[in-house]
Design a protein around this motif. Structure first.
Motif, PDB file in Angstrom:
ATOM      1  N   UNK B  36     -10.799  33.538 -45.228  1.00  0.00           N
ATOM      2  CA  UNK B  36     -10.505  33.741 -46.846  1.00  0.00           C
ATOM      3  C   UNK B  36     -11.531  32.426 -47.160  1.00  0.00           C
ATOM      4  N   UNK B  37     -12.612  32.866 -48.264  1.00  0.00           N
ATOM      5  CA  UNK B  37     -13.443  32.614 -48.638  1.00  0.00           C
ATOM      6  C   UNK B  37     -13.348  31.605 -49.676  1.00  0.00           C
ATOM      7  N   UNK B  38     -13.452  30.034 -50.076  1.00  0.00           N
ATOM      8  CA  UNK B  38     -13.009  30.157 -51.660  1.00  0.00           C
ATOM      9  C   UNK B  38     -13.961  29.804 -52.250  1.00  0.00           C
ATOM     10  N   UNK B  39     -14.567  30.464 -53.173  1.00  0.00           N
ATOM     11  CA  UNK B  39     -15.294  29.932 -53.286  1.00  0.00           C
ATOM     12  C   UNK B  39     -16.200  28.834 -55.021  1.00  0.00           C
ATOM     13  N   UNK B  40     -16.105  27.094 -55.169  1.00  0.00           N
ATOM     14  CA  UNK B  40     -16.287  27.135 -55.691  1.00  0.00           C
ATOM     15  C   UNK B  40     -18.049  26.235 -57.293  1.00  0.00           C
ATOM     16  N   UNK B  41     -17.288  26.270 -57.877  1.00  0.00           N
ATOM     17  CA  UNK B  41     -19.526  25.943 -58.923  1.00  0.00           C
ATOM     18  C   UNK B  41     -19.484  25.123 -59.385  1.00  0.00           C
ATOM     19  N   UNK B  42     -20.136  23.973 -58.684  1.00  0.00           N
ATOM     20  CA  UNK B  42     -21.134  22.727 -59.210  1.00  0.00           C
ATOM     21  C   UNK B  42     -21.368  22.826 -61.081  1.00  0.00           C
ATOM     22  N   UNK B  43     -21.283  23.933 -61.253  1.00  0.00           N
ATOM     23  CA  UNK B  43     -21.947  24.405 -62.758  1.00  0.00           C
ATOM     24  C   UNK B  43     -22.846  22.989 -63.056  1.00  0.00           C
ATOM     25  N   UNK B  44     -23.760  23.110 -61.871  1.00  0.00           N
ATOM     26  CA  UNK B  44     -25.040  21.592 -61.873  1.00  0.00           C
ATOM     27  C   UNK B  44     -24.886  20.425 -62.473  1.00  0.00           C
ATOM     28  N   UNK B  45     -23.398  20.166 -61.954  1.00  0.00           N
ATOM     29  CA  UNK B  45     -22.959  18.277 -62.785  1.00  0.00           C
ATOM     30  C   UNK B  45     -22.278  18.014 -61.213  1.00  0.00           C
ATOM     31  N   UNK B  46     -23.521  16.741 -60.695  1.00  0.00           N
ATOM     32  CA  UNK B  46     -22.771  15.878 -59.610  1.00  0.00           C
ATOM     33  C   UNK B  46     -21.304  15.418 -59.457  1.00  0.00           C
ATOM     34  N   UNK B  47     -20.735  15.525 -61.043  1.00  0.00           N
ATOM     35  CA  UNK B  47     -19.621  14.870 -60.814  1.00  0.00           C
ATOM     36  C   UNK B  47     -18.153  16.199 -60.954  1.00  0.00           C
ATOM     37  N   UNK B  48     -18.821  17.335 -61.080  1.00  0.00           N
ATOM     38  CA  UNK B  48     -18.122  18.479 -60.423  1.00  0.00           C
ATOM     39  C   UNK B  48     -18.492  19.064 -59.816  1.00  0.00           C
ATOM     40  N   UNK B  49     -19.188  18.730 -58.668  1.00  0.00           N
ATOM     41  CA  UNK B  49     -19.560  18.685 -57.268  1.00  0.00           C
ATOM     42  C   UNK B  49     -18.050  18.052 -56.207  1.00  0.00           C
ATOM     43  N   UNK B  50     -18.493  16.771 -56.424  1.00  0.00           N
ATOM     44  CA  UNK B  50     -17.262  15.833 -56.256  1.00  0.00           C
ATOM     45  C   UNK B  50     -15.959  16.429 -56.419  1.00  0.00           C
TER      46      UNK B  50
ATOM     47  N   UNK C 226     -18.898   4.363 -66.167  1.00  0.00           N
ATOM     48  CA  UNK C 226     -20.237   4.683 -64.937  1.00  0.00           C
ATOM     49  C   UNK C 226     -20.246   4.416 -62.907  1.00  0.00           C
ATOM     50  N   UNK C 227     -19.984   3.067 -63.551  1.00  0.00           N
ATOM     51  CA  UNK C 227     -19.795   2.130 -62.709  1.00  0.00           C
ATOM     52  C   UNK C 227     -18.675   2.970 -61.268  1.00  0.00           C
ATOM     53  N   UNK C 228     -17.576   3.868 -62.328  1.00  0.00           N
ATOM     54  CA  UNK C 228     -16.803   4.295 -61.196  1.00  0.00           C
ATOM     55  C   UNK C 228     -16.875   5.630 -60.652  1.00  0.00           C
ATOM     56  N   UNK C 229     -18.041   6.311 -61.699  1.00  0.00           N
ATOM     57  CA  UNK C 229     -18.467   7.408 -61.001  1.00  0.00           C
ATOM     58  C   UNK C 229     -19.084   7.332 -60.195  1.00  0.00           C
ATOM     59  N   UNK C 230     -20.424   6.376 -59.731  1.00  0.00           N
ATOM     60  CA  UNK C 230     -20.918   5.950 -58.672  1.00  0.00           C
ATOM     61  C   UNK C 230     -20.342   5.528 -57.638  1.00  0.00           C
ATOM     62  N   UNK C 231     -19.620   4.513 -57.823  1.00  0.00           N
ATOM     63  CA  UNK C 231     -18.154   5.125 -56.722  1.00  0.00           C
ATOM     64  C   UNK C 231     -17.886   5.422 -55.815  1.00  0.00           C
ATOM     65  N   UNK C 232     -17.818   6.552 -56.811  1.00  0.00           N
ATOM     66  CA  UNK C 232     -17.639   7.689 -56.892  1.00  0.00           C
ATOM     67  C   UNK C 232     -17.872   8.287 -55.727  1.00  0.00           C
ATOM     68  N   UNK C 233     -19.358   8.681 -56.216  1.00  0.00           N
ATOM     69  CA  UNK C 233     -20.217   9.540 -56.194  1.00  0.00           C
ATOM     70  C   UNK C 233     -20.985   9.038 -54.863  1.00  0.00           C
ATOM     71  N   UNK C 234     -20.759   8.103 -54.637  1.00  0.00           N
ATOM     72  CA  UNK C 234     -21.714   6.789 -53.728  1.00  0.00           C
ATOM     73  C   UNK C 234     -22.588   7.151 -53.456  1.00  0.00           C
ATOM     74  N   UNK C 235     -23.299   7.680 -54.847  1.00  0.00           N
ATOM     75  CA  UNK C 235     -24.587   7.823 -55.574  1.00  0.00           C
ATOM     76  C   UNK C 235     -24.961   7.928 -57.041  1.00  0.00           C
ATOM     77  N   UNK C 236     -25.258   7.214 -57.588  1.00  0.00           N
ATOM     78  CA  UNK C 236     -26.279   7.388 -59.373  1.00  0.00           C
ATOM     79  C   UNK C 236     -27.778   8.689 -58.898  1.00  0.00           C
ATOM     80  N   UNK C 237     -27.636   9.584 -60.174  1.00  0.00           N
ATOM     81  CA  UNK C 237     -28.767  10.733 -60.284  1.00  0.00           C
ATOM     82  C   UNK C 237     -28.309  10.729 -61.432  1.00  0.00           C
ATOM     83  N   UNK C 238     -30.196  11.065 -62.211  1.00  0.00           N
ATOM     84  CA  UNK C 238     -30.322  11.259 -62.923  1.00  0.00           C
ATOM     85  C   UNK C 238     -29.126  12.579 -63.936  1.00  0.00           C
TER      86      UNK C 238
END
Ligand SMILES: Nc1ncnc2c1ncn2[C@@H]1O[C@H](COP(=O)(O)OP(=O)(O)OP(=O)(O)O)[C@@H](O)[C@H]1O
Ligand SMILES: Nc1ncnc2c1ncn2[C@@H]1O[C@H](COP(=O)(O)OP(=O)(O)OP(=O)(O)O)[C@@H](O)[C@H]1O
Ligand SMILES: [Mg+2]
Ligand SMILES: [Mg+2]
Lengths: 497, 330, 318, 318
Positions: B36-50, C226-238
């Motif tokens: 069962x494959x679950x595909x998620x999209x980070x939408x080019x956003x680092x935070x959404x990846x996390x 920003x600090x919390x985000x950096x800590x959460x992703x363990x990195x900062x990017x542009x």
């Protein structure tokens, strides 16, 4: 508190806006313990003078002193620091705040304890200020439940909160009904008795006569003269303001009794608790006045006919059409022009030009095209007809004085050539000379078949202009006066309250 | 339902064709293997990846495959480690090897060497260009999205090649953001300022297409007047190689996800991945005019006929180890 | 009249209660689809995911109540995350100081240009959004900066008794912003300015100073975010925090604070941030087609504002 | 008085002339740095590059004058480019019809929700931006859709007498929008609504209908812009037009049209779109560090609004 009365002297003040000379070498002296009235036509420079005295504008030339010391406020704050308070012509109530916050908004910092606001102390101080001039308002009331007069009182309390030695009112009564006016006038007397220098602007010479100790007349930016109370009678004041004889009164003679076809008929029209079912007919050429306090139903009635408010019951006929206008657009299409009560929020687009506003309701058009040439003509005619004081047809509305702004809104309605004109306090802040023009103009239009429904807080205006007066109270009609020429203010008030 | 394991996939974006090819191949594998494959999209956003990784851990997935753009590897691996979920990273190498004490759950890396690909692109470009009157070879560079390791590593490969080729001059660099329309616009301007450019190193397929469109609009014939090289082997780029517009393309690494899927499936089924197989650096498939016909035959619609079950040791116990070479059939 | 009021909900109630109802409905729907959704662990994850958005949105609440807008919050988050990542190596947990200072300064720059330069905040912050992100790009040259410092990571992204520290920090921020907005002079002045800037000016409020402070405050909070985000992703990017400004605005308005200024609440913003985060978390947990998720997010945004907006208060719907 | 006025520029003149002066200064600076900049060929390239932005920004001008905003223009451009690319294969040049219809419909949807639903346009179009782009993603699955049809490409992206057709089309759009804004009753109604919505409503202007028409108009223009963009890149992709909304807003305000509504001009927007395009083109031609370009773009945006804004007209700077 203060034993020696304050004296503020303004000497040869001048102020120019672009090509308009708003004030030319005007001098006045304001004394503590006296009420000083400023009167003059619209655009005479009254507001400009008060603003300069109150620190909201700076003069181009001239000097001012307080008790002999130089006084040249660069801002409102500096004026306040000198003990001068200004109550503006426009309403400055902030609906995001409470009554107490509105009063103490400029000095919230004084009500801090440990960094936090002490609401209780604020409420107490605000109530004290309101009570100090006997304004009957509780600070716990929500702003929305208070009327304009009470709002004005809140503004007065705000001006008093800085313990001023002088306080200036710019047309503070223009938006008020007779009852609210009494509240404000009483407040002014109370302030005078406390030794403050009080100055005010009003177009209602009755008010001037009732409370002013001294009087300065301005005309076209020049001072006509300073007078003691009682030195001039009302007609003399008027003729000096306007520069012509006003002794014949400002209301045009009524014509024959109108018995043309009905332009507007209402049968049992109701609109919620604020307008009980009512029947009414307005005929061609007829001016029907509606008297009543705020909330009595007059404004509601206009809104219903204009299509702003929906009717809940009954039937409206406009001309031969049956059925209420469902929107203002439909109303205007049916020939109903509507002049709302609040000229800046509802009447005129302040960011636009005089021409834009005058032709807004029925832009001259050829198919989809706007006809510039005819629009220019139409606007020029209206400016001439209502004697609107403006630098040009294309001048921005921001350059107009309050009364002239009001005339533009009326001009907008007349330019649409309606068959039914709904007026809500059409002459608020308009000077006597201009009123004469407006009344004459309305009467002429009526003679040509226009039907007018006039709601006004100015009872003299109702009596002077109407062919018939309905008096309302709490959403119902309490009296119908068939011959207004024999009615008195007191009689109307009796039915209103 | 443990017989149908849930494998979560996070891709950096779905707005690019490459990642859709990647997902499509994985879906085929999931169907074959029973995943069962679950595909998620980070939408080019680092935070959404996390966030997507966190969501997969919360679900929980039995295994996770993700592409650690924006330095999200450590975060994702930590999250998964705490939940005891095995992970395979694809495409972007996180500068530390799999199966360490720190991240025992980091099973393997499967991906190309972007740096190597960038160098190969450059080499192919430099070889095809003939020196101008001054003996110089003038090129323009259209980079990918600043900040992505993909763009950085490919650019490093170009730099490596430049060191060995002093005759090559970079006339100018622009940022095409991996988007073809942007690439077209910025290259139009670059080329206008440097009409002496005779070769273009374009960071990916869309970028190259944008560059070629700009050249055509400027009345130039890509492949004749000016050489363009690209990466990713998107179908339109393969066609461009065939028509001669594009000099060189390299890729095939959209298959990496499918390969990772097989490896992860076996791990979940209890067959441990040997340590020596934990780093699959795909030797990418270069495509030139000579090999394009072969490529099209071997990779119809970009997808090679690939028998997932035959490569899974859970299904085929003696499946060969090095099953993930990208090679031509002949 | 009285009777019917006790019996049925008025439109006003619906308006006021919609955000919380939406949150409950979303939770119920996701819980029914996936048993995992309501587990403590997932709830902590949602809380943690909401933190950065929430902290930025709390700042945005002040800006919006003051009648302005700030499009640069995402860029400020990226900038302070960069600063945190760069300094964490040498000063560890104290990286919070430079990160917050940079955030504060960025916000103050916005505020000074808006208030003293009298340029609309939409434009100023649209410009500084590009500028601040340009600065990040210029310094990082696009390369991500990893954070290795253990103490930093433990303090800002660890957990104590299974509660993430970032959630505790967010609760602290909620408390402080609620006090500032509701109980201080400053909070009152912010409302006054949003309710009518000219009136506030005429009545003696130092409008410029308050506006600068508001932008400084949102900058400071973004520094923390920003600090919390950096800590959460363990990195900062542009690219960190790209689009955060729109999510933050969405959180504020979904929570019932109108864009017109003058009114608004902290609890509304909390609900808004939770709704946005839970929507995304829930759709991921139930495995909704990723090609479809954005469409749903957009529709939920429009729907909630459609319901919560108080049309009586907004004469002008712009 | 008279004398000094003829001798020196007033602030008003500076305000009015700033966009054109900025354009001249930029051109001069780039021309001095690179001889290529002022070549006919490059000017045509700039014109061509400006077209899509310009057409979208002309639509945005109406929206902003009407006191609203449209954040979905980039997404509408992507959607109509997709439609153009899909249909160009079968109907060639007539793909303009479905592209424009889809643009128009998208715009009308925005308009109806804004005007009839009474939801602020910022929120509505923020939502539909996400939704429309979601639709594009859903249909393309990220794959570019190439356009092969020769007639389509020739008509919409070819040149005649070295003048790109897209530039001619843009000139046509300029002419039509200028006429509509300045000479028709509709244009005056748009201004009136932006100047004071409630006043316009009470004066009998059909506010809802006009607003819907305005959003429909910007949608239609974005449909055309999408078609032109598709023709220029010979394909439609999911990322097409990303961020175009912000560039379009920037073009409008750099051209001197304030975000507060009620006033604004077509010629201002033309200048604004040219400034933004030339700035980018010139920086690439002279080879400015791409990491640095964004910083300059943001500063130019703030600076030009700082200078051109008429602070007398805007009582409230939000
Ligand atoms: N900001 C301004 N710009 C241009 N002209 C102005 C400005 N303010 C006032 N004026 C002009 O100055 C003159 C005096 O205006 P002022 O407001 O003092 O009149 P006023 O006596 O208060 O009139 P009213 O009774 O109508 O309120 C008018 O002709 C007005 O048009
Ligand atoms: N600015 C506004 N303020 C308050 N109410 C408004 C405003 N604009 C529109 N409305 C409401 O919307 C309704 C219809 O408005 P409008 O007349 O502008 O639409 P229309 O285009 O004429 O629609 P139709 O053709 O269906 O009558 C009115 O009944 C009114 O209640
Ligand atoms: Mg006045
Ligand atoms: Mg209607």
């Amino acid at each position: 508190m203060r034993t020696n009365a304050v004296q503020i002297v303004a000497n040869t003040i001048s102020r120019t806006f672009g090509s308009t000379r708003a004030l030319v070498d005007v001098s006045v002296t304001l004394d503590g313990g006296a009420i000083h009235a400023l009167v003059g036509e619209n655009g005479a420079g009254k507001s400009t003078l008060l603003k300069i005295l109150g620190g909201a504008e700076r003069p181009d030339a001239g000097v001012m002193t307080i008790d002999g010391a130089p006084y040249a406020p660069a801002s409102l704050g500096e004026a306040v620091a000198h003990g001068v308070g200004l109550v503006f012509q426009e309403i400055t109530i902030n609906t995001s705040l409470t009554v107490a916050e509105n009063i103490l908004v400029g000095q919230l910092r004084r009500f801090r304890r440990g960094g936090l606001l002490t609401e209780r102390a604020m409420a107490r101080r605000a109530q004290e200020l309101l009570d100090s001039f006997s304004a009957d308002i509780s600070v716990n009331r929500p702003l929305a439940s208070l009327d304009l007069g009470q709002w004005k009182c809140i503004e007065i309390a705000r001006a008093l909160s800085t313990r001023p030695r002088a306080i200036f009112f710019d047309e503070s009564t223009a938006f008020l009904n007779h009852r609210e006016v009494d509240v404000v006038l009483t407040a002014m007397r109370a302030l005078k008795s406390q030794g403050l220098a009080v100055a005010f602007v009003s177009h209602h010479l009755a008010e001037v006569g009732a409370i002013a100790d001294r009087l300065t007349i301005l005309k076209d930016g020049h001072k006509v003269g300073d007078f003691e109370a009682g030195e001039l009678d009302r007609e003399e004041i008027q003729s000096r303001m306007v520069g012509r004889d006003m002794s014949k009164g400002i209301y045009p003679p009524r014509g024959e009794r109108a018995d043309g076809p009905a332009v507007l008929s209402l049968h049992g029209v109701g609109a919620g608790p604020r307008l009980a079912p009512l029947s009414l007919t307005v005929r061609q050429g007829e001016i029907v006045g509606v008297a009543g306090l705020k909330g009595a139903g007059g404004e509601r009635l206009l809104e219903v006919v204009a299509g702003v408010e929906r009717i809940r019951s009954g039937e409206i006929r406009i001309g031969s059409h049956t059925g209420a206008a469902r929107s203002p657009a439909e109303g205007w299409q049916k020939g109903v022009a509507y002049l709302p009560g609040d000229r800046t929020a509802e009447g005129a687009i302040v960011g636009a030009s005089v021409l834009d506003n005058l032709v807004m309701a029925r832009p001259p058009r050829r198919g989809p095209w706007f006809d510039r040439r005819r629009a220019g003509e139409l606007a020029s005619n209206m400016i001439a007809r209502l004697r609107i004081k403006t630098a040009s047809v294309r001048a921005p509305m921001t350059s107009l004085s309050g009364g002239n702004l009001q005339k533009v809104v009326l001009g907008k309605c007349l330019a649409a050539e309606p068959r039914l004109l709904l007026l809500n306090n059409p002459t608020r802040g308009v000077d006597v000379g201009a009123r004469l023009e407006i009344y004459r103009s309305l009467r002429e239009s009526a003679a040509k078949g226009l039907a007018i429904l006039l709601v006004s807080e100015d009872l003299n205006e109702l009596i002077g202009l109407s062919d018939r007066i309905l008096v309302m109270r709490a959403g119902t009609v309490t009296a119908e006066i068939e011959d207004p020429s024999r009615a008195t203010e007191d009689a109307l008030i009796r039915h209103m309250t | 339902s443990k017989d149908k394991p849930v494998i979560g996939v996070v891709v950096p974006t779905l707005a690019a064709q490459f990642w859709n090819n990647y997902v499509d191949f994985m879906k085929k594998g999931a169907a074959d293997l029973g995943v069962e494959l679950v595909v998620l999209n980070a939408d080019n956003k680092p935070d959404q990846m996390v966030k997507s990784l966190e969501d997969l851990v919360a679900r929980p997935a039995d295994g996770i495959i993700f592409t650690p753009y924006w330095a999200t590897a450590t975060r994702g691996l930590t999250l998964a480690k705490d939940a005891g979920i095995p992970v395979i990273l694809t495409d972007t190498y996180p500068d530390y090897p799999p199966q360490t004490d720190r991240f025992p759950n980091y099973l393997a890396f499967v991906g190309p060497s972007d740096q190597d690909a960038g160098r190969q692109m450059a080499e192919a470009l430099f070889a095809a260009m003939s020196p101008d009157a001054n003996g110089k070879k003038v090129i323009g560079v259209v980079n990918g999205t600043a900040g992505t390791s993909v763009a950085i590593d490919r650019r490093k490969g170009l730099e490596d090649a430049l060191k060995d080729h002093p005759e090559v001059v970079v006339a100018g660099e622009v940022d095409g953001n991996f988007v073809r329309d942007t690439s077209q616009t910025v290259f139009e301007s670059l080329y206008q300022g440097h009409p002496d450019i005779k070769g273009v190193w374009a960071a990916n397929g869309g970028t190259a297409t944008g560059v070629m469109t700009a050249l055509k609009n400027a009345g130039k014939q890509p492949g004749k007047d000016i050489f363009v090289v690209a990466m990713d082997l998107n179908p339109e780029n393969v066609d461009a190689v065939e028509s001669g517009d594009l000099l060189f393309d390299i890729g095939g690494h959209w298959l990496q996800g499918g390969f990772a899927l097989v490896m992860l499936y076996d791990e979940i089924k209890g067959i441990d991945l040997p340590k020596e197989q934990d780093s699959v650096k795909l030797k990418l498939l270069p495509v030139t005019k000579d090999t394009v016909a072969q490529f099209k035959a071997d990779f119809p619609e970009g997808v090679p006929p690939y028998d997932f079950k035959a490569h899974s040791r859970a299904y085929t116990p003696d499946a060969p180890a090095a099953a993930f070479e990208l090679t031509y059939s002949k | 009249m009285k009777l019917s009021q006790t019996r049925s909900l008025t439109t006003d109630d619906v308006r006021r209660l919609f955000p919380i109802m939406l949150l409950i409905v979303l939770c119920a729907a996701f819980a029914l689809t996936s048993s995992r959704f309501l587990q403590f662990n997932n709830l902590m994850i949602v809380a943690q995911q909401a933190v950065v958005l929430l902290v930025a949105a709390l700042g945005m609440t002040f800006v919006i109540i003051a009648g302005s807008i700030d499009l640069s919050v995402g860029a400020i988050v990226a900038l302070s995350a960069l600063v945190a990542a760069v300094t964490a190596g040498s000063i560890g947990v104290f990286a919070v100081v430079p990160a917050c200072i940079v955030g504060l300064l960025s916000g103050l720059i916005n505020g000074v240009v808006v208030a003293r330069g009298k340029v609309p905040s939409f434009i100023v912050t649209l410009g500084t959004m590009v500028v601040y992100r340009g600065v990040v790009l210029y310094f990082t040259r696009g390369a991500p900066i990893s954070i290795e410092d253990e103490s930093f990571l433990t303090v800002y992204s660890g957990r104590s008794l299974s509660v993430p520290h970032s959630v505790l920090i967010a609760i602290g921020v909620i408390a402080v912003t609620a006090v500032v907005l509701n109980l201080t002079v400053f909070g009152r002045e912010v409302r006054a300015i949003g309710g009518g800037e000219r009136i506030a000016f005429l009545t003696g409020i130092k409008v410029e100073r308050v506006k600068i402070a508001v932008f400084g405050l949102v900058g400071l909070l973004c520094g923390l975010a920003g600090l919390l985000q950096a800590a959460r992703s363990m990195a900062a990017t542009a690219q960190l925090g790209e689009g955060l400004e729109l999510d933050a605005i969405a959180a504020v308005v979904v929570g019932g604070t109108p864009l017109t200024g003058g009114v608004g609440s902290i609890q509304g913003t909390i609900l808004g941030a939770l709704i946005i985060t839970i929507l995304s978390n829930g759709m991921n947990i139930i495995g909704l087609d990723p090609y479809f998720q954005n469409i749903i997010k957009g529709l939920v945004l429009i729907l909630s504002v459609f319901v919560t907006i108080d049309r009586k208060k907004i004469g002008i719907i712009k």
